[in-house]
Design a protein around this motif. Structure first.
Motif: not given
Length: 117
Positions: A64-65, A69-71, A76-78, A89-90
């Motif tokens: 996730l981190k 950073k890439e996009f 978050n992780v649910v 991800l948004q």
């Protein structure tokens, strides 16, 4: 009354659980699993990308981190009771996430299913 010798055929339920779980491809067992990438519409033009079905040995917080950073997006992780851990991800990041997972050698391209409109 007349006795009838024929049997009424039962209907096939496509949503029923299979009797033999080993015959189901991408069942999440062993090394064969399938990652599902979906998009969910929020309000207006906003949408949310979800990634589910990742290998349980994978550290989703690190993934996730790296994705954030890439996009340049938030996420978050649910934890879900049925589906396990899901990355959210948004924005509509379906193609970006699938390319990233293949490039980072996390999963093969044939094990990724992209859903959505």
């Amino acid at each position: 009354m007349v006795d009838q010798d024929y049997e009424i055929p039962s209907s096939f339920d496509p949503f029923a659980d299979p009797e033999v779980a080993d015959s189901v491809p991408f069942s999440g067992r062993g090394k064969e699993y399938c990652i599902h990438i979906r998009v969910q519409q929020r309000n207006g033009k906003k949408c949310l990308t979800t990634v589910q079905g990742c290998n349980k040995d994978l550290d989703l917080d690190k993934v996730l981190k790296s994705l954030k950073k890439e996009f340049c997006c938030n996420g978050n992780v649910v934890q879900d009771k049925v589906l396990g851990k899901i990355i959210q991800l948004q924005g509509d990041q379906r193609k970006n996430v699938s390319k990233y997972l293949v490039k980072a050698d996390i999963v093969k391209k044939e094990h990724i299913k992209i859903h959505g409109f």
